[in-house]
Design an enzyme around this catalytic site. Structure first.
Site, PDB file in Angstrom:
ATOM      1  N   ASP A  73      -1.145   6.552  -6.849  1.00  0.00           N
ATOM      2  CA  ASP A  73      -1.441   5.480  -5.904  1.00  0.00           C
ATOM      3  C   ASP A  73      -1.520   4.147  -6.636  1.00  0.00           C
ATOM      4  O   ASP A  73      -2.217   4.026  -7.646  1.00  0.00           O
ATOM      5  CB  ASP A  73      -2.773   5.779  -5.198  1.00  0.00           C
ATOM      6  CG  ASP A  73      -3.150   4.702  -4.192  1.00  0.00           C
ATOM      7  OD1 ASP A  73      -2.274   4.316  -3.393  1.00  0.00           O
ATOM      8  OD2 ASP A  73      -4.306   4.264  -4.206  1.00  0.00           O
ATOM      9  N   ASP A 120       0.830  -1.205   0.000  1.00  0.00           N
ATOM     10  CA  ASP A 120       0.000   0.000   0.000  1.00  0.00           C
ATOM     11  C   ASP A 120       0.865   1.256   0.000  1.00  0.00           C
ATOM     12  O   ASP A 120       1.482   1.594   1.012  1.00  0.00           O
ATOM     13  CB  ASP A 120      -0.915  -0.006   1.224  1.00  0.00           C
ATOM     14  CG  ASP A 120      -1.884   1.171   1.236  1.00  0.00           C
ATOM     15  OD1 ASP A 120      -2.034   1.828   0.193  1.00  0.00           O
ATOM     16  OD2 ASP A 120      -2.483   1.431   2.292  1.00  0.00           O
TER      17      ASP A 120
END
Length: 476
Positions: free
Chosen positions: A353, A138
């Site tokens: 992201d 992440d």
């Protein structure tokens, strides 16, 4: 070239990373910027040079891992699930970046969904002796954590849950440690207890500790070639872990900019840099995406472009970029100045992201982009609700080529990110739809992983810049 051509062939399904099931892949061909759908032939580039400095691990897409007893999922269903997770992920960023006084209103108007806490997983070992498990990677958070015995409330994970009492290298972090002080929420009882939230209903709570981790390195797809020990990493030993986005793995590896993340803890040992190269979401499940650290992370070849990383005072963990504009079919969109700027209160800006599938833009900017696409595409508009996307077109029957407009993101420093067809549009033959892989948002802009696929992307925290170059990620 201002337009792109789509070639259409057959359609397929998805299965386990290790099953080797053949499925449809989208391949960007350099000549005339062609997007081709075809059954892969198992091509592997033997000329990819061996890396001797730094190290490399392989990531798999979460939908590549098929739990026992479950049916194979179709391309349409895989897309719908990924878009649904993206909506949750976008909500997480919205809640995190909304100024404190307005967060209650945001929670009231947003549809409650579980956040997708990442799309890619890596294999990691913890403890001595090591217990191996899959962990979510992440780039939008910092904390490394895993589920720990004894559990007060743990979700059902694949494989065993880590038991710190069986490890010779486990130790609890004192409350006065710098890592305990770096937690957004902690208290002493008597050790450093943490509570880490992801902006919605998902969270992990437990004790902050130190442990030896190990990464299984690989030079080829799904093949282990060694193990890199990472002693005394600070991590969350989670006794209460809840959230719909965690269940594919036994924990999470934060790769954000904060002091608790893996890249920050490794620091100078890996020259403060890492990179990844994401294969297409439509590639066979046997193809993996490399995650590289240190000198192995460096980019090679012609056409490398770089743009500064922008720091947010209110959200220092996120990787912000300065987007200056967008072009469609060679024409710059008429957008107000500052549309993508990061504001002093932490709102706005654009976050790159790896855990969000599609790209999100401010509602007005997205509306302008969608109008420009519609003006430059000669296809009939169609209902895209089956995919979760709203700008979709009907694929005409018996057609092997479709022309789509080229979309370019203009980042600061002259770093133009020209999207290949497969990075801008998703052609799903099962539903007969071609959809723009973007959506509108009332929160920050997000540059998603479909847009990043088959680009080698370097996060250089030492030089405070992000660099990228087109690449064949399945043969890097």
């Amino acid at each position: 070239m201002l337009s792109s051509v789509v070639h259409l062939h057959s359609e397929g399904r998805y299965g386990s990373c290790f099953a080797g099931d053949e499925i449809v892949s989208y391949e960007a061909v350099t000549e005339e910027n062609v997007l081709e759908l075809k059954v892969p032939t198992g091509y592997e580039d033997k000329s990819a040079r061996s890396r001797t400095e730094g190290f490399r691990v392989e990531m798999v897409h979460r939908d590549s891992i098929q739990p026992e007893g479950t049916e194979l999922i179709t391309s349409t269903e895989r897309l719908r699930r990924a878009v649904e997770r993206s909506k949750g992920r976008q909500q997480m960023f919205l809640l995190k970046t909304t100024p404190g006084s307005a967060r209650g209103a945001v929670r009231d108007v947003e549809t409650p969904v579980h956040a997708g806490n990442g799309e890619f997983l890596m294999q990691i070992g913890i403890g001595s002796p090591a217990l191996t498990y899959n962990a979510i990677v992440d780039t939008g958070s910092d904390l490394i954590w895993t589920q720990c015995k004894p559990c007060s409330k743990c979700y059902q994970q694949p494989g065993q849950i880590y038991d710190p009492s069986k490890s010779k290298t486990f130790s609890k972090a004192p409350c006065d440690s710098t890592f305990c002080q770096a937690l957004p929420e902690s208290y002493c009882s008597p050790d450093c207890q943490y509570a880490y939230q992801y902006g919605d209903s998902s969270f992990t709570t437990g004790v902050l500790a130190f442990e030896t981790f190990s990464l299984e390195t690989a030079a080829t797809h799904c093949k282990k070639t060694g193990s890199v020990p990472l002693p005394r990493l600070a991590f969350g030993c989670g006794h209460d872990n809840e959230g719909g986005g965690f269940t594919q793995g036994g924990g999470l590896v934060g790769m954000g900019r904060g002091p608790l993340s893996l890249i920050s803890q490794l620091g100078n040992k890996v020259s403060n840099k890492f990179s990844y190269c994401l294969v297409s979401m439509d590639d066979p499940a046997s193809k993996t995406s490399p995650l590289l650290f240190g000198d192995s992370a460096d980019l090679h070849g012609r056409g490398i472009k770089s743009t500064p990383l922008v720091q947010s005072d209110s959200q220092p963990s996120f990787y912000y970029l300065q987007l200056e504009g967008i072009s469609v079919h060679g024409s710059r969109l008429d957008l107000p100045q500052g549309t993508f700027d990061l504001n002093s209160d932490g709102s706005g800006g654009l976050i790159i992201d790896s855990g969000t599938t599609i790209t999100y833009l401010p509602d007005d900017a997205y509306s302008t982009l969608k109008s420009a696409v519609q003006q430059n595409i000669k296809l009939q508009q169609a209902d895209g609700s089956a995919t979760g996307l709203d700008d979709c077109y009907r694929l005409p029957p018996h057609t092997s080529q479709i022309t789509v407009p080229t979309i370019t993101f203009h980042f600061s420093g002259g770093a133009d990110f020209v999207l290949p067809p497969a990075n801008a549009f998703i052609a799903d033959q099962e539903s007969g739809l071609l959809c723009l892989a973007m959506a509108g948002s009332s929160g920050p802009s997000i540059f998603g992983n479909i847009q990043q696929q088959n680009f080698h992307i370097l996060y250089d925290l030492g030089m405070n810049k992000l660099s990228f170059v087109p690449a064949r990620c399945d043969s890097l």
